[in-house]
Design a protein around this motif. Structure first.
Motif, mmCIF file in Angstrom:
data_model
loop_
_atom_site.group_PDB
_atom_site.id
_atom_site.type_symbol
_atom_site.label_atom_id
_atom_site.label_comp_id
_atom_site.label_asym_id
_atom_site.label_seq_id
_atom_site.Cartn_x
_atom_site.Cartn_y
_atom_site.Cartn_z
ATOM 1 N N ARG A 117 0.819 -1.214 0.000
ATOM 2 C CA ARG A 117 0.000 0.000 0.000
ATOM 3 C C ARG A 117 0.854 1.267 0.000
ATOM 4 O O ARG A 117 0.374 2.334 -0.371
ATOM 5 C CB ARG A 117 -0.960 -0.021 1.185
ATOM 6 C CG ARG A 117 -2.027 -1.094 1.005
ATOM 7 C CD ARG A 117 -3.054 -1.095 2.096
ATOM 8 N NE ARG A 117 -4.059 -2.111 1.840
ATOM 9 C CZ ARG A 117 -5.017 -2.460 2.687
ATOM 10 N NH1 ARG A 117 -5.092 -1.861 3.874
ATOM 11 N NH2 ARG A 117 -5.884 -3.401 2.371
ATOM 12 N N ARG A 118 2.103 1.121 0.381
ATOM 13 C CA ARG A 118 3.027 2.259 0.306
ATOM 14 C C ARG A 118 3.178 2.721 -1.141
ATOM 15 O O ARG A 118 3.403 3.903 -1.405
ATOM 16 C CB ARG A 118 4.376 1.840 0.875
ATOM 17 C CG ARG A 118 5.453 2.903 0.787
ATOM 18 C CD ARG A 118 6.746 2.425 1.418
ATOM 19 N NE ARG A 118 7.798 3.405 1.291
ATOM 20 C CZ ARG A 118 9.010 3.283 1.828
ATOM 21 N NH1 ARG A 118 9.303 2.196 2.526
ATOM 22 N NH2 ARG A 118 9.916 4.217 1.680
ATOM 23 N N GLN A 119 3.001 1.812 -2.078
ATOM 24 C CA GLN A 119 3.189 2.122 -3.487
ATOM 25 C C GLN A 119 1.902 2.537 -4.185
ATOM 26 O O GLN A 119 1.909 2.868 -5.370
ATOM 27 C CB GLN A 119 3.779 0.892 -4.188
ATOM 28 C CG GLN A 119 5.084 0.421 -3.572
ATOM 29 C CD GLN A 119 5.424 -0.999 -3.965
ATOM 30 O OE1 GLN A 119 5.353 -1.346 -5.134
ATOM 31 N NE2 GLN A 119 5.787 -1.826 -3.004
ATOM 32 N N ALA A 120 0.785 2.531 -3.469
ATOM 33 C CA ALA A 120 -0.497 2.912 -4.048
ATOM 34 C C ALA A 120 -0.599 4.433 -4.160
ATOM 35 O O ALA A 120 0.180 5.176 -3.536
ATOM 36 C CB ALA A 120 -1.624 2.362 -3.183
ATOM 37 N N PRO A 121 -1.547 4.938 -4.944
ATOM 38 C CA PRO A 121 -1.752 6.392 -5.006
ATOM 39 C C PRO A 121 -2.104 6.934 -3.626
ATOM 40 O O PRO A 121 -2.936 6.349 -2.928
ATOM 41 C CB PRO A 121 -2.939 6.528 -5.978
ATOM 42 C CG PRO A 121 -2.908 5.281 -6.801
ATOM 43 C CD PRO A 121 -2.424 4.206 -5.881
ATOM 44 N N PRO A 122 -1.502 8.032 -3.187
ATOM 45 C CA PRO A 122 -1.745 8.581 -1.843
ATOM 46 C C PRO A 122 -3.216 8.844 -1.546
ATOM 47 O O PRO A 122 -3.658 8.689 -0.410
ATOM 48 C CB PRO A 122 -0.931 9.876 -1.850
ATOM 49 C CG PRO A 122 0.158 9.625 -2.825
ATOM 50 C CD PRO A 122 -0.469 8.783 -3.903
ATOM 51 N N GLU A 123 -3.984 9.219 -2.580
ATOM 52 C CA GLU A 123 -5.388 9.527 -2.344
ATOM 53 C C GLU A 123 -6.212 8.268 -2.042
ATOM 54 O O GLU A 123 -7.355 8.360 -1.581
ATOM 55 C CB GLU A 123 -5.998 10.258 -3.551
ATOM 56 C CG GLU A 123 -6.038 9.464 -4.836
ATOM 57 C CD GLU A 123 -4.763 9.587 -5.664
ATOM 58 O OE1 GLU A 123 -4.800 9.218 -6.839
ATOM 59 O OE2 GLU A 123 -3.751 10.081 -5.113
ATOM 60 N N GLU A 164 4.270 9.742 2.042
ATOM 61 C CA GLU A 164 4.459 10.953 1.257
ATOM 62 C C GLU A 164 4.820 12.130 2.163
ATOM 63 O O GLU A 164 5.572 13.027 1.763
ATOM 64 C CB GLU A 164 3.184 11.260 0.471
ATOM 65 C CG GLU A 164 3.332 12.398 -0.526
ATOM 66 C CD GLU A 164 2.070 12.615 -1.343
ATOM 67 O OE1 GLU A 164 2.169 12.668 -2.574
ATOM 68 O OE2 GLU A 164 0.989 12.747 -0.737
ATOM 69 N N LYS A 165 4.329 12.108 3.409
ATOM 70 C CA LYS A 165 4.614 13.187 4.362
ATOM 71 C C LYS A 165 6.035 13.108 4.917
ATOM 72 O O LYS A 165 6.547 14.096 5.443
ATOM 73 C CB LYS A 165 3.600 13.151 5.500
ATOM 74 C CG LYS A 165 2.186 13.508 5.065
ATOM 75 C CD LYS A 165 1.202 13.393 6.223
ATOM 76 C CE LYS A 165 -0.220 13.730 5.780
ATOM 77 N NZ LYS A 165 -1.198 13.581 6.884
ATOM 78 N N GLY A 166 6.639 11.913 4.822
ATOM 79 C CA GLY A 166 8.035 11.793 5.224
ATOM 80 C C GLY A 166 8.248 11.127 6.572
ATOM 81 O O GLY A 166 7.317 10.941 7.360
ATOM 82 N N ILE A 167 9.492 10.775 6.842
ATOM 83 C CA ILE A 167 9.857 10.001 8.020
ATOM 84 C C ILE A 167 9.570 10.753 9.316
ATOM 85 O O ILE A 167 9.168 10.154 10.326
ATOM 86 C CB ILE A 167 11.353 9.589 7.945
ATOM 87 C CG1 ILE A 167 11.682 8.562 9.026
ATOM 88 C CG2 ILE A 167 12.251 10.800 8.034
ATOM 89 C CD1 ILE A 167 11.035 7.219 8.802
ATOM 90 N N ASN A 168 9.747 12.061 9.312
ATOM 91 C CA ASN A 168 9.499 12.833 10.534
ATOM 92 C C ASN A 168 8.036 12.755 10.957
ATOM 93 O O ASN A 168 7.731 12.641 12.153
ATOM 94 C CB ASN A 168 9.913 14.292 10.332
ATOM 95 C CG ASN A 168 11.418 14.460 10.249
ATOM 96 O OD1 ASN A 168 12.170 13.591 10.665
ATOM 97 N ND2 ASN A 168 11.855 15.585 9.710
ATOM 98 N N ALA A 180 9.378 2.345 6.778
ATOM 99 C CA ALA A 180 9.873 3.607 6.224
ATOM 100 C C ALA A 180 11.399 3.722 6.355
ATOM 101 O O ALA A 180 12.052 4.369 5.536
ATOM 102 C CB ALA A 180 9.195 4.783 6.922
ATOM 103 N N LYS A 181 11.955 3.070 7.384
ATOM 104 C CA LYS A 181 13.399 3.094 7.587
ATOM 105 C C LYS A 181 14.123 1.995 6.798
ATOM 106 O O LYS A 181 15.334 1.864 6.883
ATOM 107 C CB LYS A 181 13.713 2.949 9.081
ATOM 108 C CG LYS A 181 13.276 4.140 9.929
ATOM 109 C CD LYS A 181 14.065 5.401 9.584
ATOM 110 C CE LYS A 181 15.523 5.275 10.010
ATOM 111 N NZ LYS A 181 16.293 6.520 9.722
#
Length: 210
Positions: free
Chosen positions: A131-137, A146-150, A192-193
């Protein structure tokens, strides 16, 4: 011409589409990275040609009576990596990169067990990876990445605080719900890491043996 295109063209000339009355040959789809068998479809000459031209795995749908590109409605495409034929030249093995869950049930493969109780966390990691590779919407996991590791790390911290707060009360449903939220986002952070839960388990095993 790329290696994949060369491979497809070479086999396209040899596939025995006339062996079966309907002109279709089975196409076994395998995950290029994990080697899991994802699904089974059927192709005719036109489906193979469209797969070659688009780079997205396309079948002939016997129910729709037309060419059908996997993911054309869901966005969960199968990006072509390689293709080969069996010794009788009447069955295809296609290795692809899935951009989301493959099965209509939401599982990563059509051969997933209905009961994942014994290895559910491993199964959940697979779902997160896909699901990480799916469209964000269309995917919460993709939006978080998409928002990032932080942002993901911050979310883990927030869920940990909420779990601590519920631990001070005596509502088991709320406590377990927050525990589940924390565990899910913990797995999301590990992914994510670039790591997985098994690596964490190995660290724990090493500490236990010392």
């Amino acid at each position: 011409m790329g290696i994949v295109e060369q491979t497809i063209k070479a086999y396209a000339m040899k596939i025995d589409f006339d062996k079966y009355a309907d002109g279709l040959v089975p196409a076994v789809i395998q995950d290029f990275n994990t080697h899991k068998v994802l699904m089974l479809g059927f192709m005719n000459r036109e489906a193979l040609q469209k797969t070659e031209e688009s780079g997205k795995v396309t079948f002939y749908s016997r129910s729709k009576k037309r060419l059908w590109t996997k993911g054309e409605e869901s966005g969960n495409f199968l990006e072509l990596k390689s293709i080969s034929a069996d010794c009788d030249q009447d069955t295809l093995l296609i290795k692809a990169h899935p951009t989301g869950p493959v099965c209509h049930t939401g599982a990563d493969t059509c051969w997933s067990e209905r009961n994942h109780s014994e290895d559910f966390l491993t199964y959940l990691e697979d779902i997160i990876r896909l699901r990480r590779q799916a469209p964000p919407e269309k995917s919460y996991v993709a939006r978080m990445h998409e928002k990032g590791i932080n942002k993901i790390a911050q979310k883990v911290g927030e869920e940990a605080v909420e779990l601590v707060i519920e631990a001070k009360d005596n509502n088991p449903d709320l406590f377990l719900g927050e525990a589940a939220d924390l565990l899910f986002h913990y797995l999301l952070l590990i992914n994510a890491k670039g790591h997985n839960l098994q690596e964490v388990i190995e660290v724990l095993k090493k500490r236990h043996s010392e």
